[in-house]
Scaffold this motif. Sequence first.
Motif, PDB file in Angstrom:
ATOM      1  N   VAL A 149       0.885  -1.166   0.000  1.00 61.40           N
ATOM      2  CA  VAL A 149       0.000   0.000   0.000  1.00 61.40           C
ATOM      3  C   VAL A 149       0.919   1.210   0.000  1.00 61.40           C
ATOM      4  CG1 VAL A 149      -1.725   1.340   1.253  1.00 61.40           C
ATOM      5  CG2 VAL A 149      -1.840  -1.161   1.279  1.00 61.40           C
ATOM      6  N   GLU A 150       0.838   2.022  -1.038  1.00 68.04           N
ATOM      7  CA  GLU A 150       1.681   3.221  -1.121  1.00 68.04           C
ATOM      8  C   GLU A 150       0.791   4.449  -1.153  1.00 68.04           C
ATOM      9  OE1 GLU A 150       5.446   5.005  -3.646  1.00 68.04           O
ATOM     10  OE2 GLU A 150       4.072   3.642  -4.665  1.00 68.04           O
ATOM     11  N   ALA A 151       1.153   5.457  -0.360  1.00 69.62           N
ATOM     12  CA  ALA A 151       0.373   6.686  -0.300  1.00 69.62           C
ATOM     13  C   ALA A 151       1.288   7.900  -0.407  1.00 69.62           C
ATOM     14  CB  ALA A 151      -0.422   6.748   0.997  1.00 69.62           C
ATOM     15  N   THR A 152       0.976   8.787  -1.332  1.00 69.75           N
ATOM     16  CA  THR A 152       1.687  10.057  -1.427  1.00 69.75           C
ATOM     17  C   THR A 152       0.991  11.029  -0.491  1.00 69.75           C
ATOM     18  OG1 THR A 152       2.320   9.654  -3.720  1.00 69.75           O
ATOM     19  CG2 THR A 152       2.386  11.932  -2.965  1.00 69.75           C
ATOM     20  N   ASP A 158       6.168  10.270   1.013  1.00 71.52           N
ATOM     21  CA  ASP A 158       5.543   9.049   0.504  1.00 71.52           C
ATOM     22  C   ASP A 158       5.734   7.934   1.528  1.00 71.52           C
ATOM     23  OD1 ASP A 158       4.472   7.766  -2.157  1.00 71.52           O
ATOM     24  OD2 ASP A 158       6.018   6.390  -1.457  1.00 71.52           O
ATOM     25  N   ILE A 159       4.681   7.178   1.790  1.00 75.61           N
ATOM     26  CA  ILE A 159       4.795   6.076   2.750  1.00 75.61           C
ATOM     27  C   ILE A 159       4.349   4.779   2.081  1.00 75.61           C
ATOM     28  CG2 ILE A 159       2.482   6.415   3.753  1.00 75.61           C
ATOM     29  CD1 ILE A 159       3.843   5.682   6.487  1.00 75.61           C
ATOM     30  N   ILE A 160       5.090   3.712   2.363  1.00 67.83           N
ATOM     31  CA  ILE A 160       4.773   2.390   1.815  1.00 67.83           C
ATOM     32  C   ILE A 160       4.623   1.396   2.959  1.00 67.83           C
ATOM     33  CG2 ILE A 160       5.539   0.478   0.355  1.00 67.83           C
ATOM     34  CD1 ILE A 160       7.179   2.440  -1.226  1.00 67.83           C
ATOM     35  N   LEU A 176       2.680  -6.121   8.830  1.00 63.36           N
ATOM     36  CA  LEU A 176       3.090  -5.121   7.857  1.00 63.36           C
ATOM     37  C   LEU A 176       4.187  -4.233   8.444  1.00 63.36           C
ATOM     38  CD1 LEU A 176      -0.392  -3.885   6.531  1.00 63.36           C
ATOM     39  CD2 LEU A 176       1.119  -5.594   5.500  1.00 63.36           C
ATOM     40  N   THR A 177       5.096  -3.803   7.584  1.00 61.16           N
ATOM     41  CA  THR A 177       6.102  -2.821   7.968  1.00 61.16           C
ATOM     42  C   THR A 177       5.853  -1.565   7.140  1.00 61.16           C
ATOM     43  OG1 THR A 177       7.673  -3.631   6.315  1.00 61.16           O
ATOM     44  CG2 THR A 177       7.815  -4.577   8.514  1.00 61.16           C
ATOM     45  N   SER A 178       6.369  -0.424   7.597  1.00 61.40           N
ATOM     46  CA  SER A 178       6.174   0.812   6.850  1.00 61.40           C
ATOM     47  C   SER A 178       7.497   1.533   6.636  1.00 61.40           C
ATOM     48  CB  SER A 178       5.193   1.736   7.580  1.00 61.40           C
ATOM     49  OG  SER A 178       5.715   2.121   8.835  1.00 61.40           O
ATOM     50  N   GLN A 179       7.560   2.263   5.529  1.00 61.74           N
ATOM     51  CA  GLN A 179       8.754   3.031   5.194  1.00 61.74           C
ATOM     52  C   GLN A 179       8.302   4.404   4.709  1.00 61.74           C
ATOM     53  OE1 GLN A 179      11.228   1.128   2.309  1.00 61.74           O
ATOM     54  NE2 GLN A 179      12.877   2.611   2.481  1.00 61.74           N
ATOM     55  N   LEU A 180       8.803   5.458   5.357  1.00 61.43           N
ATOM     56  CA  LEU A 180       8.415   6.823   5.049  1.00 61.43           C
ATOM     57  C   LEU A 180       9.601   7.583   4.472  1.00 61.43           C
ATOM     58  CD1 LEU A 180       6.270   9.142   5.391  1.00 61.43           C
ATOM     59  CD2 LEU A 180       7.236   9.500   7.674  1.00 61.43           C
ATOM     60  N   THR A 181       9.390   8.262   3.341  1.00 60.16           N
ATOM     61  CA  THR A 181      10.498   9.004   2.721  1.00 60.16           C
ATOM     62  C   THR A 181      10.791  10.294   3.471  1.00 60.16           C
ATOM     63  OG1 THR A 181       8.958  10.064   1.185  1.00 60.16           O
ATOM     64  CG2 THR A 181      10.093   8.076   0.419  1.00 60.16           C
ATOM     65  N   GLN A 182       9.749  11.095   3.668  1.00 62.18           N
ATOM     66  CA  GLN A 182       9.903  12.364   4.375  1.00 62.18           C
ATOM     67  C   GLN A 182       8.697  12.572   5.294  1.00 62.18           C
ATOM     68  OE1 GLN A 182      10.423  15.708   1.747  1.00 62.18           O
ATOM     69  NE2 GLN A 182      11.967  14.678   0.504  1.00 62.18           N
ATOM     70  N   PRO A 183       8.927  12.863   6.568  1.00 61.85           N
ATOM     71  CA  PRO A 183       7.796  13.106   7.469  1.00 61.85           C
ATOM     72  C   PRO A 183       6.991  14.332   7.028  1.00 61.85           C
ATOM     73  CG  PRO A 183       9.828  12.756   8.702  1.00 61.85           C
ATOM     74  CD  PRO A 183      10.219  12.917   7.257  1.00 61.85           C
ATOM     75  N   ASP A 184       5.696  14.280   7.226  1.00 62.42           N
ATOM     76  CA  ASP A 184       4.831  15.421   6.940  1.00 62.42           C
ATOM     77  C   ASP A 184       3.711  15.414   7.974  1.00 62.42           C
ATOM     78  OD1 ASP A 184       2.611  17.016   5.878  1.00 62.42           O
ATOM     79  OD2 ASP A 184       3.874  17.227   4.110  1.00 62.42           O
ATOM     80  N   GLU A 185       3.907  16.195   9.030  1.00 60.80           N
ATOM     81  CA  GLU A 185       2.959  16.204  10.139  1.00 60.80           C
ATOM     82  C   GLU A 185       1.567  16.668   9.718  1.00 60.80           C
ATOM     83  OE1 GLU A 185       3.229  15.080  13.380  1.00 60.80           O
ATOM     84  OE2 GLU A 185       4.979  14.153  12.474  1.00 60.80           O
ATOM     85  N   GLN A 186       1.508  17.586   8.752  1.00 59.11           N
ATOM     86  CA  GLN A 186       0.218  18.138   8.354  1.00 59.11           C
ATOM     87  C   GLN A 186      -0.656  17.109   7.643  1.00 59.11           C
ATOM     88  OE1 GLN A 186       0.490  21.811   6.172  1.00 59.11           O
ATOM     89  NE2 GLN A 186      -1.677  21.794   5.621  1.00 59.11           N
TER      90      GLN A 186
END
Length: 199
Positions: A149-152, A158-160, A176-186
């Motif tokens: 599951v990938e979400a922009t 982007d998180i996968i 499931l594991t997750s991988q985040l490219t750049q945090p975005d609190e908003q």
Amino acid sequence: MKKYFIAIIIIGLLAIPAVALNRKGQPAKAKANALEVSFNYQRQNGPGSNQYAVWIENEKGEVVKTLFVTSFTTKGRTRGNEQPMRGYVKRPACVPTWVKDVKAEALSDQQLDAFTGATPQAGGIQTFTWDFTDQNGKAVKKGTYKVFVEATLYNASDIIYSGTFSTNDKAGQIALTSQLTQPDEQHKDMVTDVKAVLK
């Protein structure tokens, strides 16, 4: 009379369906025949967000089936005199892992249409089911697969979520594991409570 009651008890016991038990004496789980993927989606404000894809890959890392991808990703959006352009071309940060893995450039518009859907206008639980078939509806070989599951979230954020399982597994939840490219609190709440369950 005693024999009569014993016969009734035996007949009654035979009528009770047999239930397979595991080692702990609990009912054994049945073999799974489908995978259900779900998550809570909350629509975000501003461009560069609200795009996601759900897909399955085999052990070789080949995409066997895309369950869903948002329409902007594959169709883009035109305003005024703009030329039509696929969303991932206009915004390269739009679900980039799915674009690369599925080899989107090699797929026709018709092929992409088969699994493209509108981005939900309202929030809520989104659910997708894989019935162990490929993109052509043919049953896949038994073995190990991986769900994504990938979400922009916003622009380059982007998180996968991903998890490995086998079509031979019993029913139950997949880790499931997750991988985040750049945090975005908003925009971090765009996709939450991601689950993959064999049923």
